[in-house]
Each structure stands twice: as structure tokens, then as C-alpha cells.
Scaffold this active site. Structure first.
Site, short mmCIF file in Angstrom:
data_model
loop_
_atom_site.label_atom_id
_atom_site.label_comp_id
_atom_site.label_asym_id
_atom_site.label_seq_id
_atom_site.Cartn_x
_atom_site.Cartn_y
_atom_site.Cartn_z
N GLY A 13 0.79 -1.23 0.00
CA GLY A 13 0.00 0.00 0.00
C GLY A 13 0.82 1.28 0.00
O GLY A 13 0.32 2.35 -0.32
N LYS A 15 3.44 4.08 -1.28
CA LYS A 15 3.61 4.60 -2.64
C LYS A 15 4.99 5.20 -2.84
O LYS A 15 5.54 5.83 -1.94
CB LYS A 15 2.58 5.71 -2.89
N PRO A 17 7.10 7.81 -5.45
CA PRO A 17 7.02 8.72 -6.59
C PRO A 17 7.78 8.10 -7.78
O PRO A 17 8.90 7.62 -7.61
CB PRO A 17 7.72 9.99 -6.11
N LEU A 19 9.20 9.32 -10.25
CA LEU A 19 10.44 9.98 -10.64
C LEU A 19 11.20 10.44 -9.41
O LEU A 19 10.63 11.10 -8.54
CB LEU A 19 10.16 11.18 -11.56
N GLY A 20 12.46 10.04 -9.35
CA GLY A 20 13.27 10.42 -8.20
C GLY A 20 14.63 10.93 -8.64
O GLY A 20 14.89 11.08 -9.84
N LEU A 21 15.48 11.20 -7.66
CA LEU A 21 16.81 11.74 -7.95
C LEU A 21 17.87 10.70 -7.62
O LEU A 21 17.91 10.19 -6.51
CB LEU A 21 17.05 13.00 -7.10
N TYR A 52 27.80 5.60 -1.75
CA TYR A 52 27.92 6.83 -2.55
C TYR A 52 28.72 7.91 -1.81
O TYR A 52 29.00 8.96 -2.37
CB TYR A 52 26.54 7.40 -2.92
#
Ligand code: A2P
Length: 266
Positions: A13, A15, A17, A19-21, A52
Site C-alpha cells: 500500500g 507509494k 514517486p 520519478l526520483g533523484l 555513494y
């Protein structure tokens, strides 16, 4: 941004997005500025990893935004590499996998108490991962594609988290591919926007990396146009299958893994 952000919904359930970075290879001051610019533009999905080497800067910038009250924690979707104990402790809501092939996904899916919700893998127009996508769909696992632009110009600095072996690679010319250019001209969009829209229309999340505010804005602006079935088909034809793979994530300890070098078909 014009157009409305779209989301992928996990089996549980929650969510994500669409589109991310992406933040690999963005260090120091660059990453702090990029996060500032991205949040200002409206990005709410940020991919991170200890490898990273920029978690401290990202954390500091996010804290500044949270403390200011301009964003709320529940509006942010932060990806890091976390596990069942983190969910139990309430520090993570969902678990994702990254760089796993179908067999490995299945093994985790079968044995995990908390099922993986998402798989993050290399995915772009030259390496479309159609079988792995279908496999994940059947298990109700969403997919997020990294280097959706094909990592143009990535030259990992120093001790890189991921190794890009340029000598053995097919050309990384997604951004200048004539089929992409033609579709971009038709929609009055950039090639990058077409590449990202393609991934999004496949129902896959995309995390293009940029530290440049104009490109961050451009990459976020892909929700006000739609590729036609004909466009989608033309772009599908650009798939080179596993020959289009560009990144071989290599961590020295991997060589000791019984399944190394992970040459499964998908
Ligand atoms: P920069 O950070 O200077 O914008 P990928 O996510 O596929 O790895 O692509 C990231 C690379 O592509 C980075 O080198 C980034 O550079 C560059 N890039 C990101 N967005 C765009 C864009 N819209 N147009 C051209 N290059 C881009």
C-alpha cells in the site's frame, strides 16, 4: 513543473514517486546544492546508499528542510539499503532489492518474512529488462530503473562505488539516438525527457542523476505529455537486451559469492 507526479504502489500500500533523484557520484557541495534544488523543484524521491559517500551531506540538507517545516518526513521517499529489522524498528516502511537477478529475487521473495516491495536495477532504452520486469510484475514487485539516461559522461571519481567498464560497452549514445531525437522533436521535449517518459510509461520508476538545476527541472518535467503507442513501439525496438547493459556493479567481496559473476539471462 506542469503535469502531475505519478506514483507506483507497492503490494503493502505504500507509494513511491515514479520519478526520483539519483545521487551516485555526486559529492560534497555539489550534492548539497543538488538536493536543495531538487526539493525546491518538487522531487520527493531520493536514492541514497552508504557507498555513494554522500549520506552525511544529504542527511544534513534534508534535516535543514525538515526543520524549516517546508517539507514533512511523510512526503519524502528516501531509498537506502535496509532490511527486515529496520521495518520492525519502524525506521523503514518497505524493503527493496537492488542488482538482483530473477533467481535471487525469487529466493528472497520465498524466504523473506517481509516481502521485497521493489527491485532497483539498471534500466534504460538500450537495456529494457523486459523479462525481469515481467517476472517482478508477477510477484507484485515494482521496478525502479537507475541510469535511465544511460549515464552519459559518467566518469566515476576516485574509488568509485560502481565501475563502468567503457572498453567492453556498447555505445552510450541514448541521448543522441536519432529515433529518440525524432520523437523528442515531435513532442517539443528534450531527448532526456523522452527517455525518462518512456521508462515512466513502462510503469517503472526512474532516478536520473543530475546536480545541475536546469537539468533537474527538465528531468522532473515529464508529466505533461504522453508517448503514443507508435512512439513506445519505436523506442522498444532500441532495446539491445543484455548487450546494452552498461554497469557492472563490482564490489571486491562479490568475487567470493557462489553465483559470481551473476551471468543469469535475466
Ligand atoms: P549533470 O549532473 O551535470 O546534470 P544517469 O542518471 O542516466 O546516470 O545520467 C546522469 C548523467 O547525465 C550525469 O552525468 C548528468 O550530468 C547528466 N544529465 C542528467 N540529466 C540530463 C539532461 N536532462 N540532459 C543532459 N544530461 C543530463
Amino acid at each position: 513543473m506542469t503535469g502531475k507526479m505519478e506514483y507506483l504502489t507497492f503490494f503493502n500500500g505504500h507509494k513511491m514517486p515514479i520519478l526520483g533523484l539519483g545521487t551516485a557520484h555526486a559529492l560534497g557541495d555539489d550534492i548539497e546544492k543538488a538536493i536543495d534544488a531538487a526539493l525546491e523543484i518538487g522531487y520527493r524521491h531520493i536514492d541514497t546508499a552508504r557507498r555513494y559517500n554522500n549520506e552525511a551531506q544529504i542527511g544534513r540538507t534534508l534535516k535543514k528542510w525538515l526543520d524549516s517545516g517546508k517539507i514533512k518526513r511523510e512526503d519524502l521517499f528516501i531509498v537506502t539499503k535496509a532490511m527486515e529489522g529496520q521495518v520492525d524498528a519502524g525506521r523503514a516502511r518497505s524493503i527493496g532489492l537492488s542488482n538482483f537477478n530473477a533467481r535471487q529475487v525469487k529466493r528472497v521473495w520465498q524466504s523473506a518474512r517481509i516481502k521485497p516491495a521493489n527491485l532497483q536495477v539498471e534500466l534504460h532504452v538500450y537495456f529494457q529488462q523486459s523479462q525481469l520486469r515481467a517476472f517482478c510484475r508477477a510477484l507484485d514487485i515494482t521496478v525502479c530503473g537507475y541510469i535511465p539516461l544511460g549515464a552519459p559522461g559518467v566518469r566515476p571519481p576516485g574509488r568509485a562505488a560502481i565501475t563502468v567498464d567503457t572498453s567492453k560497452q556498447p555505445k552510450r549514445d541514448q541521448m543522441t539516438n536519432p529515433v529518440v531525437s525524432q520523437i523528442a522533436q515531435k513532442h517539443r521535449k528534450t531527448n532526456a525527457q523522452v527517455l525518462l517518459r518512456y521508462v515512466v510509461q513502462l510503469g517503472v520508476a526512474a532516478i536520473p542523476k543530475s546536480t545541475n538545476p536546469d537539468r533537474l527541472r527538465q528531468n522532473f518535467d515529464v508529466f505533461d505529455f504522453e508517448l503514443s503507442a507508435e512512439d513506445m513501439e519505436a523506442l522498444e525496438q532500441l532495446d539491445k537486451g543484455s548487450a546494452g547493459r552498461q554497469v557492472r556493479a563490482f564490489i571486491p567481496e562479490m568475487a567470493n559469492h557462489p553465483e559470481y559473476p551473476f551471468n543469469a539471462h535475466y
